[in-house]
Design a protein around this motif. Structure first.
Motif, PDB file in Angstrom:
ATOM      1  N   UNK A  54       0.829  -1.206   0.000  1.00 22.87           N
ATOM      2  CA  UNK A  54       0.000   0.000   0.000  1.00 22.87           C
ATOM      3  C   UNK A  54       0.868   1.264   0.000  1.00 22.87           C
ATOM      4  N   UNK A  55       1.883   1.296   0.875  1.00 18.24           N
ATOM      5  CA  UNK A  55       2.712   2.502   0.994  1.00 18.24           C
ATOM      6  C   UNK A  55       3.553   2.701  -0.257  1.00 18.24           C
ATOM      7  N   UNK A  56       4.173   1.635  -0.746  1.00 17.11           N
ATOM      8  CA  UNK A  56       5.021   1.764  -1.933  1.00 17.11           C
ATOM      9  C   UNK A  56       4.190   2.154  -3.152  1.00 17.11           C
ATOM     10  N   UNK A  57       3.008   1.574  -3.302  1.00 16.01           N
ATOM     11  CA  UNK A  57       2.153   1.920  -4.435  1.00 16.01           C
ATOM     12  C   UNK A  57       1.740   3.382  -4.385  1.00 16.01           C
ATOM     13  N   UNK A  58       1.494   3.890  -3.192  1.00 18.87           N
ATOM     14  CA  UNK A  58       1.117   5.297  -3.057  1.00 18.87           C
ATOM     15  C   UNK A  58       2.254   6.215  -3.480  1.00 18.87           C
ATOM     16  N   UNK A  59       3.489   5.796  -3.220  1.00 17.90           N
ATOM     17  CA  UNK A  59       4.638   6.639  -3.548  1.00 17.90           C
ATOM     18  C   UNK A  59       4.914   6.672  -5.058  1.00 17.90           C
ATOM     19  N   UNK A  60       4.330   5.760  -5.811  1.00 17.69           N
ATOM     20  CA  UNK A  60       4.528   5.765  -7.256  1.00 17.69           C
ATOM     21  C   UNK A  60       3.923   6.995  -7.909  1.00 17.69           C
ATOM     22  N   UNK A  61       3.015   7.646  -7.238  1.00 14.61           N
ATOM     23  CA  UNK A  61       2.362   8.830  -7.813  1.00 14.61           C
ATOM     24  C   UNK A  61       3.250  10.058  -7.751  1.00 14.61           C
ATOM     25  N   UNK A  62       4.378   9.976  -7.047  1.00 15.78           N
ATOM     26  CA  UNK A  62       5.231  11.142  -6.825  1.00 15.78           C
ATOM     27  C   UNK A  62       6.576  10.935  -7.506  1.00 15.78           C
ATOM     28  N   UNK A  63       6.821  11.679  -8.588  1.00 14.27           N
ATOM     29  CA  UNK A  63       8.081  11.554  -9.310  1.00 14.27           C
ATOM     30  C   UNK A  63       9.224  12.066  -8.460  1.00 14.27           C
ATOM     31  N   UNK A  64      10.392  11.516  -8.703  1.00 17.29           N
ATOM     32  CA  UNK A  64      11.580  11.938  -7.976  1.00 17.29           C
ATOM     33  C   UNK A  64      12.588  10.813  -7.905  1.00 17.29           C
ATOM     34  N   UNK A  65      13.803  11.153  -7.519  1.00 21.99           N
ATOM     35  CA  UNK A  65      14.866  10.156  -7.493  1.00 21.99           C
ATOM     36  C   UNK A  65      14.611   9.013  -6.545  1.00 21.99           C
ATOM     37  N   UNK A  66      13.839   9.252  -5.474  1.00 21.95           N
ATOM     38  CA  UNK A  66      13.584   8.204  -4.486  1.00 21.95           C
ATOM     39  C   UNK A  66      12.442   7.279  -4.884  1.00 21.95           C
ATOM     40  N   UNK A  67      11.742   7.579  -5.979  1.00 27.03           N
ATOM     41  CA  UNK A  67      10.637   6.700  -6.381  1.00 27.03           C
ATOM     42  C   UNK A  67      11.152   5.306  -6.733  1.00 27.03           C
ATOM     43  N   UNK A  68      12.393   5.226  -7.136  1.00 27.90           N
ATOM     44  CA  UNK A  68      12.992   3.927  -7.440  1.00 27.90           C
ATOM     45  C   UNK A  68      12.928   2.996  -6.235  1.00 27.90           C
ATOM     46  N   UNK A  69      13.049   3.551  -5.020  1.00 31.10           N
ATOM     47  CA  UNK A  69      12.992   2.719  -3.815  1.00 31.10           C
ATOM     48  C   UNK A  69      11.600   2.121  -3.626  1.00 31.10           C
ATOM     49  N   UNK A  70      10.565   2.852  -4.058  1.00 30.25           N
ATOM     50  CA  UNK A  70       9.209   2.318  -3.978  1.00 30.25           C
ATOM     51  C   UNK A  70       9.042   1.148  -4.933  1.00 30.25           C
ATOM     52  N   UNK A  71       9.604   1.273  -6.134  1.00 24.68           N
ATOM     53  CA  UNK A  71       9.534   0.176  -7.099  1.00 24.68           C
ATOM     54  C   UNK A  71      10.233  -1.053  -6.539  1.00 24.68           C
ATOM     55  N   UNK A  72      11.400  -0.852  -5.966  1.00 20.53           N
ATOM     56  CA  UNK A  72      12.160  -1.972  -5.410  1.00 20.53           C
ATOM     57  C   UNK A  72      11.417  -2.609  -4.231  1.00 20.53           C
ATOM     58  N   UNK A  73      10.806  -1.780  -3.392  1.00 18.96           N
ATOM     59  CA  UNK A  73      10.072  -2.314  -2.242  1.00 18.96           C
ATOM     60  C   UNK A  73       8.891  -3.163  -2.701  1.00 18.96           C
ATOM     61  N   UNK A  74       8.252  -2.799  -3.809  1.00 17.36           N
ATOM     62  CA  UNK A  74       7.138  -3.592  -4.316  1.00 17.36           C
ATOM     63  C   UNK A  74       7.568  -5.011  -4.678  1.00 17.36           C
ATOM     64  N   UNK A  75       8.844  -5.170  -5.010  1.00 17.40           N
ATOM     65  CA  UNK A  75       9.353  -6.510  -5.283  1.00 17.40           C
ATOM     66  C   UNK A  75       9.383  -7.393  -4.052  1.00 17.40           C
ATOM     67  N   UNK A  76       9.191  -6.793  -2.871  1.00 16.11           N
ATOM     68  CA  UNK A  76       9.125  -7.560  -1.617  1.00 16.11           C
ATOM     69  C   UNK A  76       7.693  -7.658  -1.103  1.00 16.11           C
ATOM     70  N   UNK A  77       6.737  -7.195  -1.877  1.00 19.47           N
ATOM     71  CA  UNK A  77       5.355  -7.094  -1.413  1.00 19.47           C
ATOM     72  C   UNK A  77       4.466  -8.219  -1.923  1.00 19.47           C
ATOM     73  N   UNK A  78       5.026  -9.246  -2.515  1.00 15.26           N
ATOM     74  CA  UNK A  78       4.245 -10.406  -2.893  1.00 15.26           C
ATOM     75  C   UNK A  78       3.417 -10.238  -4.141  1.00 15.26           C
ATOM     76  N   UNK A  79       2.581 -11.252  -4.407  1.00 18.10           N
ATOM     77  CA  UNK A  79       1.818 -11.309  -5.646  1.00 18.10           C
ATOM     78  C   UNK A  79       0.908 -10.109  -5.843  1.00 18.10           C
TER      79      UNK A  79
END
Length: 799
Positions: free
Chosen positions: A275-300
């Motif tokens: 939920x948190x990582x998906x919400x951060x996808x709406x905000x562009x910036x250099x740290x958005x990459x961390x949200x993408x990576x965290x989603x890889x730990x969030x399961x199916x």
């Protein structure tokens, strides 16, 4: 950053990089003649002496008098030298520097202590926390603990004026564009890297502080996660709370970084991560990459969001899209289905005009998605289209190269175990046609991209019969990188007949990467160097007290002779990466004739070489042997003399340092690219690279490594990521506590003090590289548009 390896995993596995522990030794004695500066010596002379001490790795030459100098540049240079030398010899001086009043001195001290706290973790973290609290309590401090310091009164141009007399670039000198040292970040990252009992609760408490300190704490928790392989559940909750934000404070997406450093997370927090990582996808910036990576730990449940990132060109950066493909690969079958579905929309049309658009950063996302597929599966239709993609008529080499990567990437998936698949054999369109050969002929296919794809497919089955004949053709001749890949297969295929002959031939090669590949196989599987038939399948019975002894092997005389010759070769000894692999092979085989050579290497000034030599001697002698202080001796033996590590030679570059930033302009297959190399923090390394560029060394070199969304790397003499220019010994690490941000330029490594001629350019923020590699400049232009095999036609230098 390992130079030979081409995978992201191999890079991450080598992050010891410039932070290996040097030898223990006595702390500098203020009363010793060696430590005391000469009477009347000026600040410039001390700066030169401190640079020499740093380069020679001689902590004893940095005196308490230097650390108490009224000249802040001398104190900064002393702290920088000790931080880069590291280990027990430098630790007392680093502790003293931590109490300095100057922020840059403190930053260097904290940085050095973060890599010199082994067996001192708790006391080091206590000292770091106390220093941070003291800074917060000082008058005029905001409590953020993140003040950036620009580096002193003396600019590089001023201090470099004394180069001819041996003076150094100031430890604090800053020239245009030089990165700043952040004392708050240095303190936090050191606390994380030490991994003491108090590290995690301290950093979690800092998450509630000012935003800048919270970001530093998040990055430090990422360091701790990589060290401990886990974080407490309450820590993850605190990070997710920070990343989600509140009515009183905006979200801090950097807080998702530590989650992306974990292989596994508790099931209880997975829904919240999604939920948190998906919400951060709406905000562009250099740290958005961390949200993408965290989603890889969030399961199916995260598959849909990741697929959206991967396929939304123009909405998400190319680096984010490539990271999404890697994250989908982690998610098993659901991720594979999403990759298969995405491939059809990502693949280019066969229109020749459309194919000209392959030269760009978006190509990396497509290539990563293709590489992330484990098998053809549901993607068979788009894969067949890609494998048959027609090259445009009269297309330039850059277009043909990208078409070949797509064709061969698809063909190797479609081929399964069939190394004779016609699509596979004909996939590489970069090689000129040879009318005298057929695609299914016994000779290796022409072209590096196709040859490497065929070797990968050969490795999927038992290498016997016709498959063995094909394997030998690639292992003995042809493209260098395909040969290295074939030699590496020997370690995992014990059925390969004639392995000792192939290994001996590779060990005798001119190319250091091929030599190292063979040596590494022997180190991992010493029985493969045995001439006895079936030796790899038999294990001798061991006695109860002999369980740690290596299995006996009858070593091939050709392999033994090649290894002993390599141990004697001066050029090999100047390459710590290569000599380390050779030493490991000699140790694994328990070559008794190598013992005198290993004792000599035990006195090397390169700490990695000493470490390898100590391990090999331990195998030969049947007990633990340490070369930490440059003397072979029983590890921990009572009464062992305590001496300083052996000092190295001062590099030739130190006598004629580059004084000002230099702009390098690259004419490449992806267009004109530039970088500015700044000597402020890495004077010797920058001097080396500028000298090489001026001499034409980089002209005609290929870009040998590109990890889309991460890094572009070049400068290897043979184009395989190994070695450096002849006659140029490996560089000492000039690491710094500066962030590796997009387009930061760093020195490629394969262990401590192994830099030579290779540089890398970042595509995105990579906190796990901070402090591990020397930052030498900043690049400009679409470096991420390059692919493996692109050519640097020429380089021009402008001061």
């Amino acid at each position: 950053m390992p130079r030979r390896r081409s995978s992201l995993l191999a890079l991450l596995l080598s992050l010891a990089a410039c932070t290996g522990q040097p030898a223990p030794g006595p702390a500098p004695d203020a009363g010793s003649a060696a430590a005391a500066p000469a009477a009347g010596a000026g600040a410039q002379e001390r700066l030169g002496a401190l640079l020499a001490a740093e380069q020679r790795r001689a902590a004893i030459e940095v005196s308490p008098a230097d650390q108490q100098s009224r000249d802040v540049d001398v104190r900064r240079a002393a702290a920088r030298a000790l931080a880069r030398i590291g280990g027990d010899a430098a630790r007392p001086g680093l502790v003293r520097a931590l109490a300095d009043e100057d922020d840059e001195v403190i930053a260097w001290a904290a940085y050095g202590l973060g890599f010199s706290c082994k067996e001192h973790e708790n006391e080091t973290v206590s000292a770091l926390v106390a220093r941070a609290l003291a800074r917060d309590a000082a008058p005029g401090r905001s409590g953020g603990g993140a003040a950036a310091v620009s580096g002193g009164a003396a600019a590089v141009s001023a201090s470099a004026a004394a180069v001819s007399t041996g003076a150094a670039v100031s430890g604090g000198g800053v020239s245009a564009g030089a990165p700043r040292l952040d004392v708050g970040g240095a303190l936090a990252r050191a606390i994380g890297r030490c991994g003491a009992e108090a590290s995690e609760p301290t950093l979690v408490a800092w998450l509630d502080g000012p935003r800048e300190r919270a970001i530093h704490a998040a990055y430090a928790l990422g360091d701790l996660a990589a060290l401990k392989l886990k974080l407490r559940e309450e820590t993850l909750v605190a990070l997710l709370n920070l990343a989600s934000g509140s009515a009183a404070s905006p979200p801090v997406p950097e807080a998702l970084y530590p989650i992306g450093r974990l292989e596994h997370v508790p099931l209880t927090v997975i829904p919240r991560i999604r939920d948190v990582a998906a919400a951060r996808l709406a905000e562009a910036g250099g740290a958005r990459l961390f949200a993408v990576r965290a989603l890889g730990r969030a399961g199916e449940a995260a598959v849909g969001e990741l697929a959206r990132v991967l396929t939304s060109r123009g909405v998400f950066a190319a680096s984010e899209r490539a990271e999404a493909a890697r994250a989908l690969k982690r998610l098993g079958a659901p991720g594979q289905r999403a990759l298969a579905d995405a491939l059809a929309s990502l693949a280019p049309s066969a229109d020749p005009i459309a194919l000209t658009g392959l030269v760009g950063e978006d190509f990396g996302a497509l290539l990563t998605a293709l590489d992330a597929l484990a098998s053809a599966g549901a993607a068979r239709k788009p894969l067949r289209d890609l494998a048959a993609l027609p090259p445009p008529p009269s297309a330039p080499a850059a277009i043909l190269r990208r078409v070949a990567w797509l064709r061969c990437g698809a063909a190797r998936l479609l081929a399964g175990e069939n190394h004779r698949d016609p699509l596979l054999l004909g996939c590489d369109v970069t090689a000129p046609d040879d009318p005298g050969s057929k695609p299914d002929a016994g000779a290796p296919v022409r072209g590096s991209i196709g040859a490497r794809a065929v070797v990968e497919v050969i490795g999927r089955g038992a290498i016997t019969g016709a498959r063995l004949a094909a394997f030998r053709a690639y292992a003995e001749a042809g493209d260098l990188r395909a040969r290295e890949a074939a030699i590496e297969l020997i370690a995992s295929h014990e059925e390969i007949a004639g392995a000792p002959h192939l290994l001996a031939k590779a060990l005798a090669a001119e190319e250091p990467g091929l030599v190292a590949a063979a040596a590494e196989v022997i180190a991992r599987q010493p029985q493969r160097a045995s001439e006895a038939p079936g030796q790899g399948k038999r294990k001798r019975k061991r006695k109860r007290d002999d369980k740690d002894a290596p299995a006996a092997v009858v070593t091939s005389p050709a392999v033994e002779g090649a290894l002993l010759s390599l141990l004697d070769r001066p050029g090999t000894r100047d390459d710590p990466e290569l000599i380390g692999a050779v030493i490991d092979a000699a140790g694994a085989l328990a070559l008794k004739p190598a013992e005198p050579r290993l004792e000599e290497l035990c006195r090397s000034s390169y700490p990695t070489t000493r470490a390898h030599a100590g391990t090999a001697l331990g195998v030969l002698r049947g007990r633990k042997v340490a070369c930490d202080a440059g003397l072979p001796g029983d590890a921990g033996a009572a009464g062992r003399p305590v001496v300083a590590p052996p000092a190295g030679e001062l590099p030739a570059e130190a006598s004629a340092l580059v004084r000002e930033p230099a702009v390098l302009t690259f004419d490449t297959d992806a267009g004109e690219l530039t970088m500015t190399l700044d000597p402020a923090l890495a004077p010797v390394a920058v001097t080396r690279f500028v000298d090489l560029a001026r001499s034409g060394y980089y002209d005609g070199k290929i870009v040998h490594r590109v990890v889309p969304g991460f890094v572009t790397q070049f400068g290897a003499p043979f184009g395989d990521g190994a070695g450096g220019p002849p006659g140029r010994p490996a560089l000492r690490c000039e690491t710094s506590p500066v962030p590796f941000e997009p387009l930061r330029v760093g020195v490629a490594l394969a262990g401590r003090d192994t830099g030579s001629s290779q540089l890398f350019v970042m595509h995105a923020r990579a906190p796990h590289l901070d402090g591990q590699y020397a930052a030498v400049g900043v690049a400009a232009g679409p470096w991420a548009a390059l692919v493996d095999g692109d050519v640097i036609r020429s380089v021009k230098v402008r001061d």
